[in-house]
Design a protein around this motif. Structure first.
Motif, mmCIF file in Angstrom:
data_model
loop_
_atom_site.group_PDB
_atom_site.id
_atom_site.type_symbol
_atom_site.label_atom_id
_atom_site.label_comp_id
_atom_site.label_asym_id
_atom_site.label_seq_id
_atom_site.Cartn_x
_atom_site.Cartn_y
_atom_site.Cartn_z
ATOM 1 N N MET A 1 -2.583 8.633 -4.642
ATOM 2 C CA MET A 1 -2.660 8.377 -3.215
ATOM 3 C C MET A 1 -4.018 7.766 -2.889
ATOM 4 O O MET A 1 -5.032 8.219 -3.378
ATOM 5 N N SER A 2 -4.007 6.746 -2.056
ATOM 6 C CA SER A 2 -5.265 6.104 -1.654
ATOM 7 C C SER A 2 -5.998 7.017 -0.675
ATOM 8 O O SER A 2 -5.562 8.115 -0.373
ATOM 9 N N ASP A 3 -7.147 6.546 -0.159
ATOM 10 C CA ASP A 3 -7.903 7.329 0.810
ATOM 11 C C ASP A 3 -7.071 7.606 2.058
ATOM 12 O O ASP A 3 -7.229 8.627 2.699
ATOM 13 N N LYS A 4 -6.199 6.676 2.376
ATOM 14 C CA LYS A 4 -5.362 6.796 3.562
ATOM 15 C C LYS A 4 -3.907 6.880 3.101
ATOM 16 O O LYS A 4 -3.339 5.881 2.663
ATOM 17 N N PRO A 5 -3.306 8.077 3.161
ATOM 18 C CA PRO A 5 -1.925 8.191 2.693
ATOM 19 C C PRO A 5 -0.959 7.372 3.548
ATOM 20 O O PRO A 5 -1.178 7.180 4.747
ATOM 21 N N THR A 6 0.096 6.884 2.917
ATOM 22 C CA THR A 6 1.135 6.114 3.594
ATOM 23 C C THR A 6 2.432 6.911 3.558
ATOM 24 O O THR A 6 2.871 7.341 2.494
ATOM 25 N N VAL A 7 3.032 7.093 4.735
ATOM 26 C CA VAL A 7 4.272 7.848 4.846
ATOM 27 C C VAL A 7 5.365 6.926 5.368
ATOM 28 O O VAL A 7 5.165 6.204 6.356
ATOM 29 N N LEU A 8 6.517 6.964 4.699
ATOM 30 C CA LEU A 8 7.682 6.189 5.114
ATOM 31 C C LEU A 8 8.789 7.159 5.514
ATOM 32 O O LEU A 8 9.190 8.007 4.718
ATOM 33 N N PHE A 9 9.244 7.050 6.766
ATOM 34 C CA PHE A 9 10.374 7.848 7.251
ATOM 35 C C PHE A 9 11.629 6.993 7.177
ATOM 36 O O PHE A 9 11.642 5.856 7.665
ATOM 37 N N VAL A 10 12.688 7.540 6.579
ATOM 38 C CA VAL A 10 13.918 6.785 6.393
ATOM 39 C C VAL A 10 15.113 7.573 6.927
ATOM 40 O O VAL A 10 15.294 8.741 6.576
ATOM 41 N N CYS A 11 15.913 6.934 7.767
ATOM 42 C CA CYS A 11 17.222 7.478 8.127
ATOM 43 C C CYS A 11 18.208 6.308 8.113
ATOM 44 O O CYS A 11 17.823 5.180 7.837
ATOM 45 N N VAL A 12 19.446 6.565 8.366
ATOM 46 C CA VAL A 12 20.457 5.518 8.210
ATOM 47 C C VAL A 12 20.193 4.346 9.154
ATOM 48 O O VAL A 12 20.070 3.204 8.732
ATOM 49 N N HIS A 13 20.079 4.632 10.445
ATOM 50 C CA HIS A 13 19.995 3.554 11.439
ATOM 51 C C HIS A 13 18.574 3.218 11.895
ATOM 52 O O HIS A 13 18.379 2.242 12.605
ATOM 53 N N ASN A 14 17.579 4.021 11.485
ATOM 54 C CA ASN A 14 16.190 3.810 11.900
ATOM 55 C C ASN A 14 16.122 3.668 13.419
ATOM 56 O O ASN A 14 15.402 2.850 13.960
ATOM 57 N N ALA A 15 16.914 4.494 14.105
ATOM 58 C CA ALA A 15 17.005 4.380 15.559
ATOM 59 C C ALA A 15 16.672 5.685 16.272
ATOM 60 O O ALA A 15 16.431 5.672 17.478
ATOM 61 N N GLY A 16 16.634 6.799 15.549
ATOM 62 C CA GLY A 16 16.410 8.093 16.194
ATOM 63 C C GLY A 16 15.393 8.931 15.458
ATOM 64 O O GLY A 16 14.200 8.888 15.732
ATOM 65 N N ARG A 17 15.871 9.692 14.465
ATOM 66 C CA ARG A 17 14.998 10.635 13.748
ATOM 67 C C ARG A 17 13.766 9.976 13.149
ATOM 68 O O ARG A 17 12.645 10.457 13.356
#
Length: 134
Positions: A1-17
């Motif tokens: 992990m770099s100094d600044k962590p990168t987080v990717l949130f994934v759901c089906v439609h990328n429209a809500g959660r």
């Protein structure tokens, strides 16, 4: 992990959660964490009820647009959090994966979406504490 962590949130439609989670992480984590979100089958727009629920807590996600999940986005992230997208998410060795079991806000009323929003806030808070030790 770099100094600044990168987080990717994934759901089906990328429209809500995933959009609400990205909104919370950006709000609570500030510029200390890079935030991304995507969907395996993106919708045309962010769920308007999710937008309303987030606006109620002072977070504006109106400018967000659903984005398609790419292998590159997963590869460039330190942490990948899935929310019901199942096997659509590519797996890369060395990445941290979490699957958050959350109700889908699609078609739900504002009360249900508020509960989902608040559960996401709690999980994001724990994620930040884990990624950014005091």
């Amino acid at each position: 992990m770099s100094d600044k962590p990168t987080v990717l949130f994934v759901c089906v439609h990328n429209a809500g959660r995933s959009q609400m989670a990205a909104g919370w992480l950006g709000h609570m984590g500030g510029d200390r964490i890079e935030v991304r979100s995507a969907g395996s089958a993106p919708a045309e727009q962010v769920n308007p009820v999710a937008v309303t629920a987030m606006r109620e807590v002072g977070i504006d996600i109106t400018a967000e647009r659903p984005k398609v999940l790419t292998a590159g986005a997963v590869e460039a992230s330190d942490v990948v959090i899935t929310m019901g997208c199942g096997d659509a998410c590519p797996i890369f060795p060395g990445k941290r994966y979490e699957d958050w079991k959350l109700d889908d806000p699609a078609g739900q009323d504002i009360e249900a979406v508020r509960r989902i929003r608040d559960e996401i806030k709690d999980r994001v808070g724990k994620l930040i504490a884990d990624l950014l030790p005091a």
